[in-house]
Design a protein around this motif. Sequence first.
Motif, PDB file in Angstrom:
ATOM      1  N   HIS A  26       0.830  -1.200   0.000  1.00 44.01           N
ATOM      2  CA  HIS A  26       0.000   0.000   0.000  1.00 44.01           C
ATOM      3  C   HIS A  26       0.868   1.255   0.000  1.00 44.01           C
TER       4      HIS A  26
ATOM      5  N   PRO B  81       2.985   2.419  -3.692  1.00 41.73           N
ATOM      6  CA  PRO B  81       2.314   3.232  -4.713  1.00 41.73           C
ATOM      7  C   PRO B  81       2.006   4.640  -4.215  1.00 41.73           C
ATOM      8  N   MET B  82       1.659   4.772  -2.922  1.00 44.57           N
ATOM      9  CA  MET B  82       1.351   6.108  -2.389  1.00 44.57           C
ATOM     10  C   MET B  82       2.612   6.982  -2.409  1.00 44.57           C
TER      11      MET B  82
ATOM     12  N   ARG C  52       4.992   6.676  -4.536  1.00 41.47           N
ATOM     13  CA  ARG C  52       5.220   7.032  -5.945  1.00 41.47           C
ATOM     14  C   ARG C  52       4.303   8.177  -6.352  1.00 41.47           C
ATOM     15  N   LEU C  53       3.074   8.122  -5.849  1.00 46.90           N
ATOM     16  CA  LEU C  53       2.136   9.204  -6.171  1.00 46.90           C
ATOM     17  C   LEU C  53       2.632  10.526  -5.599  1.00 46.90           C
ATOM     18  N   GLU C  54       3.101  10.488  -4.363  1.00 39.32           N
ATOM     19  CA  GLU C  54       3.591  11.722  -3.741  1.00 39.32           C
ATOM     20  C   GLU C  54       4.778  12.284  -4.518  1.00 39.32           C
TER      21      GLU C  54
ATOM     22  N   ALA D 110       5.255  11.797  -7.686  1.00 41.85           N
ATOM     23  CA  ALA D 110       4.703  12.319  -8.944  1.00 41.85           C
ATOM     24  C   ALA D 110       4.038  13.679  -8.731  1.00 41.85           C
ATOM     25  N   LEU D 111       3.412  13.856  -7.562  1.00 36.94           N
ATOM     26  CA  LEU D 111       2.803  15.152  -7.232  1.00 36.94           C
ATOM     27  C   LEU D 111       3.869  16.240  -7.167  1.00 36.94           C
ATOM     28  N   ARG D 112       4.995  15.902  -6.557  1.00 39.19           N
ATOM     29  CA  ARG D 112       6.092  16.887  -6.461  1.00 39.19           C
ATOM     30  C   ARG D 112       6.647  17.201  -7.838  1.00 39.19           C
TER      31      ARG D 112
ATOM     32  N   LEU E 236       4.978  17.030 -10.643  1.00 36.64           N
ATOM     33  CA  LEU E 236       3.970  17.849 -11.334  1.00 36.64           C
ATOM     34  C   LEU E 236       4.086  19.306 -10.894  1.00 36.64           C
ATOM     35  N   ALA E 237       4.265  19.491  -9.580  1.00 37.25           N
ATOM     36  CA  ALA E 237       4.370  20.859  -9.053  1.00 37.25           C
ATOM     37  C   ALA E 237       5.634  21.555  -9.537  1.00 37.25           C
TER      38      ALA E 237
ATOM     39  N   ARG F 253       6.975  21.226 -12.410  1.00 37.73           N
ATOM     40  CA  ARG F 253       6.945  21.498 -13.851  1.00 37.73           C
ATOM     41  C   ARG F 253       6.718  22.994 -14.073  1.00 37.73           C
ATOM     42  N   PRO F 254       7.532  23.645 -14.895  1.00 38.20           N
ATOM     43  CA  PRO F 254       7.368  25.093 -15.060  1.00 38.20           C
ATOM     44  C   PRO F 254       6.058  25.435 -15.763  1.00 38.20           C
ATOM     45  N   PRO F 255       5.451  26.545 -15.404  1.00 37.78           N
ATOM     46  CA  PRO F 255       4.205  26.928 -16.071  1.00 37.78           C
ATOM     47  C   PRO F 255       4.455  27.317 -17.532  1.00 37.78           C
ATOM     48  N   ALA F 256       3.390  27.240 -18.333  1.00 42.15           N
ATOM     49  CA  ALA F 256       3.529  27.584 -19.758  1.00 42.15           C
ATOM     50  C   ALA F 256       3.939  29.047 -19.915  1.00 42.15           C
TER      51      ALA F 256
END
Lengths: 131, 178
Positions: A4, A7-8, A10-12, A14-16, A18-19, A21-24
């Motif tokens: 359990h 994967p959590m 890995r998600l955390e 992935a959240l970091r 995503l955050a 990633r530079p804005p467009a």
Amino acid sequence: MADHEEPMERLEEALRELAARPPAVTPAAAAREIAARIESRGRRTPRLRPAWAWTAATVLVTGGIALLLRVGHPPPAGSDPVAGARAPAGAGLSPAGTLADGEVLIWLDAETPLYMSFAPPAGARGDGGGS
Amino acid sequence: MGNQDDEELVRAARAGKTEAFSALVERHWSRLVALARAIAGEGEAEDVVQDCLLTAWRRLGSLREPAAFLAWMQRSVTRASVRRARWRALRLSLGSVAEPRDPRPDPASGSVLVELLLARLAPRQRAVMHLTVVEEMSDSEIGARLGIGAASVRSHRRRARARLGPLLRDAGRPAGTR
């Protein structure tokens, strides 16, 4: 538990990512764009800019409440079927449902009538106004 | 402007200096967009943040603690993003926008597509996950951003994890074994 947690985690991660990633739109471009919009609006736009929206909302809400008061709680059997209905002229103010000229009945709920009586100002009628 | 702290920049902006406000925007833009992106999605994030910043410019006078500019903006962006996400969900239910795809591993990289997983959460749950994991805020700080209590924050996080758990396990399995 490990099944359990992994994967959590890995998600955390992935959240970091995503955050991070530079804005467009780059920060410098965003700052220029916002400054231009502030300047084009004359710097200090009045805070009550959408006053028309508040006015419209107020009118709608008031109208809705008035409608609910009129049709949401029909009067008990035996009384006027329509709130505010007028009785023949000369009839006295009576809970039985007969209303005189200038009187209005609104049912706040099934057991609570609200009577209102309207009359012209004393000077206009010469007999001392309404109740 | 770059060396000034938020408090000084807010005071200068209140005096009408747009370049001071621009410096604040430049400093916090990426962080605020990341927050909005996690809650409202990529397509809405920059629009939400820009709207919030323009509103903030008009209301700078109501900010009691100029040093708390970032926290003030985070609260504004969080709430605006939640509203935007709910509005989007409403439009989705009426069929006017496309439904998000199913969360599946990216065939190219094998990694979980986190945005698609986030799309399966309620907006507040997404906000709680971002503020917990990325901003590393306490429950009471998150509650202050969202306008809810710390107990509600914990409840949102618990529900988000319960919702994501099976999806994550599914997404981690090879396609034929699901």
